[in-house]
Design a protein around this motif. Sequence first.
Motif, PDB file in Angstrom:
ATOM      1  N   GLN A  15     -14.198   6.056  -6.286  1.00  5.08           N
ATOM      2  CA  GLN A  15     -14.101   5.513  -4.940  1.00  5.08           C
ATOM      3  C   GLN A  15     -13.147   4.324  -4.900  1.00  5.08           C
ATOM      4  O   GLN A  15     -12.516   4.060  -3.894  1.00  5.08           O
ATOM      5  CB  GLN A  15     -15.480   5.120  -4.417  1.00  5.08           C
ATOM      6  N   ASN A  16     -13.016   3.610  -6.021  1.00  7.27           N
ATOM      7  CA  ASN A  16     -12.116   2.456  -6.093  1.00  7.27           C
ATOM      8  C   ASN A  16     -10.651   2.870  -6.171  1.00  7.27           C
ATOM      9  O   ASN A  16      -9.782   2.049  -5.990  1.00  7.27           O
ATOM     10  CB  ASN A  16     -12.459   1.591  -7.304  1.00  7.27           C
ATOM     11  N   LEU A  17     -10.378   4.129  -6.483  1.00  2.00           N
ATOM     12  CA  LEU A  17      -9.015   4.573  -6.692  1.00  2.00           C
ATOM     13  C   LEU A  17      -8.449   5.350  -5.510  1.00  2.00           C
ATOM     14  O   LEU A  17      -7.326   5.800  -5.552  1.00  2.00           O
ATOM     15  CB  LEU A  17      -8.940   5.468  -7.939  1.00  2.00           C
ATOM     16  N   VAL A  18      -9.225   5.519  -4.469  1.00  2.00           N
ATOM     17  CA  VAL A  18      -8.770   6.296  -3.323  1.00  2.00           C
ATOM     18  C   VAL A  18      -7.891   5.423  -2.441  1.00  2.00           C
ATOM     19  O   VAL A  18      -8.264   4.328  -2.066  1.00  2.00           O
ATOM     20  CB  VAL A  18      -9.965   6.855  -2.523  1.00  2.00           C
ATOM     21  N   GLY A  19      -6.716   5.920  -2.132  1.00  2.00           N
ATOM     22  CA  GLY A  19      -5.787   5.204  -1.268  1.00  2.00           C
ATOM     23  C   GLY A  19      -5.051   6.200  -0.403  1.00  2.00           C
ATOM     24  O   GLY A  19      -5.512   7.319  -0.206  1.00  2.00           O
ATOM     25  N   ASP A  20      -3.902   5.795   0.086  1.00  2.00           N
ATOM     26  CA  ASP A  20      -3.116   6.683   0.943  1.00  2.00           C
ATOM     27  C   ASP A  20      -2.721   7.973   0.237  1.00  2.00           C
ATOM     28  O   ASP A  20      -2.613   9.016   0.850  1.00  2.00           O
ATOM     29  CB  ASP A  20      -1.849   5.972   1.424  1.00  2.00           C
ATOM     30  N   GLU A  21      -2.487   7.896  -1.038  1.00  2.00           N
ATOM     31  CA  GLU A  21      -2.033   9.064  -1.791  1.00  2.00           C
ATOM     32  C   GLU A  21      -3.171   9.816  -2.466  1.00  2.00           C
ATOM     33  O   GLU A  21      -2.945  10.819  -3.111  1.00  2.00           O
ATOM     34  CB  GLU A  21      -1.008   8.631  -2.853  1.00  2.00           C
ATOM     35  N   GLY A  22      -4.404   9.334  -2.393  1.00  2.00           N
ATOM     36  CA  GLY A  22      -5.528  10.023  -3.017  1.00  2.00           C
ATOM     37  C   GLY A  22      -5.978   9.335  -4.287  1.00  2.00           C
ATOM     38  O   GLY A  22      -5.782   8.151  -4.470  1.00  2.00           O
ATOM     39  N   ILE A  23      -6.567  10.092  -5.174  1.00  2.00           N
ATOM     40  CA  ILE A  23      -7.159   9.563  -6.406  1.00  2.00           C
ATOM     41  C   ILE A  23      -6.115   9.558  -7.519  1.00  2.00           C
ATOM     42  O   ILE A  23      -5.394  10.526  -7.716  1.00  2.00           O
ATOM     43  CB  ILE A  23      -8.374  10.420  -6.812  1.00  2.00           C
ATOM     44  N   TRP A  24      -6.072   8.461  -8.264  1.00  2.00           N
ATOM     45  CA  TRP A  24      -5.172   8.375  -9.417  1.00  2.00           C
ATOM     46  C   TRP A  24      -5.631   9.372 -10.461  1.00  2.00           C
ATOM     47  O   TRP A  24      -6.799   9.460 -10.793  1.00  2.00           O
ATOM     48  CB  TRP A  24      -5.197   6.960 -10.008  1.00  2.00           C
ATOM     49  N   LYS A  25      -4.691  10.157 -10.962  1.00  2.00           N
ATOM     50  CA  LYS A  25      -4.996  11.150 -11.980  1.00  2.00           C
ATOM     51  C   LYS A  25      -4.209  10.818 -13.231  1.00  2.00           C
ATOM     52  O   LYS A  25      -3.007  10.544 -13.155  1.00  2.00           O
ATOM     53  CB  LYS A  25      -4.633  12.551 -11.485  1.00  2.00           C
ATOM     54  N   PRO A  26      -4.862  10.815 -14.381  1.00  2.00           N
ATOM     55  CA  PRO A  26      -4.158  10.480 -15.623  1.00  2.00           C
ATOM     56  C   PRO A  26      -3.179  11.580 -16.021  1.00  2.00           C
ATOM     57  O   PRO A  26      -3.349  12.732 -15.645  1.00  2.00           O
ATOM     58  CB  PRO A  26      -5.288  10.355 -16.647  1.00  2.00           C
ATOM     59  N   PRO A  27      -2.152  11.196 -16.794  1.00  2.00           N
ATOM     60  CA  PRO A  27      -1.221  12.209 -17.295  1.00  2.00           C
ATOM     61  C   PRO A  27      -1.866  12.986 -18.445  1.00  2.00           C
ATOM     62  O   PRO A  27      -2.898  12.570 -18.974  1.00  2.00           O
ATOM     63  CB  PRO A  27      -0.045  11.362 -17.803  1.00  2.00           C
ATOM     64  N   PRO A  28      -1.257  14.092 -18.858  1.00  2.00           N
ATOM     65  CA  PRO A  28      -1.780  14.829 -20.013  1.00  2.00           C
ATOM     66  C   PRO A  28      -1.728  13.956 -21.269  1.00  2.00           C
ATOM     67  O   PRO A  28      -0.955  12.991 -21.345  1.00  2.00           O
ATOM     68  CB  PRO A  28      -0.824  16.016 -20.147  1.00  2.00           C
ATOM     69  N   ASN A  29      -2.535  14.291 -22.266  1.00  2.00           N
ATOM     70  CA  ASN A  29      -2.521  13.565 -23.540  1.00  2.00           C
ATOM     71  C   ASN A  29      -1.109  13.506 -24.096  1.00  2.00           C
ATOM     72  O   ASN A  29      -0.363  14.489 -24.030  1.00  2.00           O
ATOM     73  CB  ASN A  29      -3.443  14.241 -24.558  1.00  2.00           C
ATOM     74  N   GLY A  30      -0.737  12.344 -24.598  1.00  2.00           N
ATOM     75  CA  GLY A  30       0.583  12.163 -25.181  1.00  2.00           C
ATOM     76  C   GLY A  30       1.672  11.805 -24.185  1.00  2.00           C
ATOM     77  O   GLY A  30       2.815  11.610 -24.572  1.00  2.00           O
ATOM     78  N   TYR A  31       1.336  11.719 -22.898  1.00  2.00           N
ATOM     79  CA  TYR A  31       2.306  11.379 -21.865  1.00  2.00           C
ATOM     80  C   TYR A  31       1.965  10.022 -21.249  1.00  2.00           C
ATOM     81  O   TYR A  31       0.843   9.531 -21.373  1.00  2.00           O
ATOM     82  CB  TYR A  31       2.330  12.434 -20.753  1.00  2.00           C
ATOM     83  N   VAL A  32       2.931   9.454 -20.565  1.00  2.00           N
ATOM     84  CA  VAL A  32       2.766   8.193 -19.843  1.00  2.00           C
ATOM     85  C   VAL A  32       3.056   8.473 -18.381  1.00  2.00           C
ATOM     86  O   VAL A  32       3.958   9.238 -18.049  1.00  2.00           O
ATOM     87  CB  VAL A  32       3.749   7.126 -20.384  1.00  2.00           C
ATOM     88  N   LYS A  33       2.272   7.847 -17.496  1.00  2.00           N
ATOM     89  CA  LYS A  33       2.480   8.039 -16.061  1.00  2.00           C
ATOM     90  C   LYS A  33       3.047   6.769 -15.455  1.00  2.00           C
ATOM     91  O   LYS A  33       2.588   5.665 -15.737  1.00  2.00           O
ATOM     92  CB  LYS A  33       1.159   8.392 -15.378  1.00  2.00           C
ATOM     93  N   GLU A  34       4.051   6.950 -14.595  1.00  2.00           N
ATOM     94  CA  GLU A  34       4.668   5.836 -13.889  1.00  2.00           C
ATOM     95  C   GLU A  34       4.253   5.907 -12.420  1.00  2.00           C
ATOM     96  O   GLU A  34       4.333   6.957 -11.799  1.00  2.00           O
ATOM     97  CB  GLU A  34       6.183   5.928 -13.976  1.00  2.00           C
ATOM     98  N   ASN A  35       3.790   4.785 -11.884  1.00  2.00           N
ATOM     99  CA  ASN A  35       3.544   4.662 -10.452  1.00  2.00           C
ATOM    100  C   ASN A  35       4.368   3.481  -9.959  1.00  2.00           C
ATOM    101  O   ASN A  35       4.485   2.466 -10.640  1.00  2.00           O
ATOM    102  CB  ASN A  35       2.068   4.412 -10.153  1.00  2.00           C
ATOM    103  N   PHE A  36       4.942   3.623  -8.757  1.00  2.00           N
ATOM    104  CA  PHE A  36       5.755   2.533  -8.224  1.00  2.00           C
ATOM    105  C   PHE A  36       5.583   2.470  -6.720  1.00  2.00           C
ATOM    106  O   PHE A  36       5.136   3.412  -6.078  1.00  2.00           O
ATOM    107  CB  PHE A  36       7.231   2.708  -8.603  1.00  2.00           C
TER     108      PHE A  36
END
Length: 71
Positions: A15-36
Motif C-alpha cells: 500500500q505504501n508503494l502505490v502511486g500514479d504508475e502503480g506498484i513498484w516491481k523489482p527487476p529479475p535476479n541479477g538486474y538493476v532497475k532504474e526509476n526517474f
Amino acid sequence: MLPNPPNPKSNQQNQNLVGDEGIWKPPPNGYVKENFDASLRKKVGTSIGVIYRDNEGQILVAASKFFDKVQ
C-alpha cells in the motif's frame, strides 16, 4: 538517503508503494532497475531525480539535481 521500499511480496506493505504508475516491481535476479522523474515549474526551475535498486529493493545509487530557471 531514501528509505528502502517495503517487501513487494507483502500485500499490506505494498500500500505504501502505490502511486500514479502503480506498484513498484523489482527487476529479475541479477538486474538493476532504474526509476526517474522530473519536474518543471515556470519561473522556478527544473528538478530531476533517479534511483537504482537491485532485485531486493536495496538502493544502489540515488541522485537528484535542481536547475534554476533559464532566462
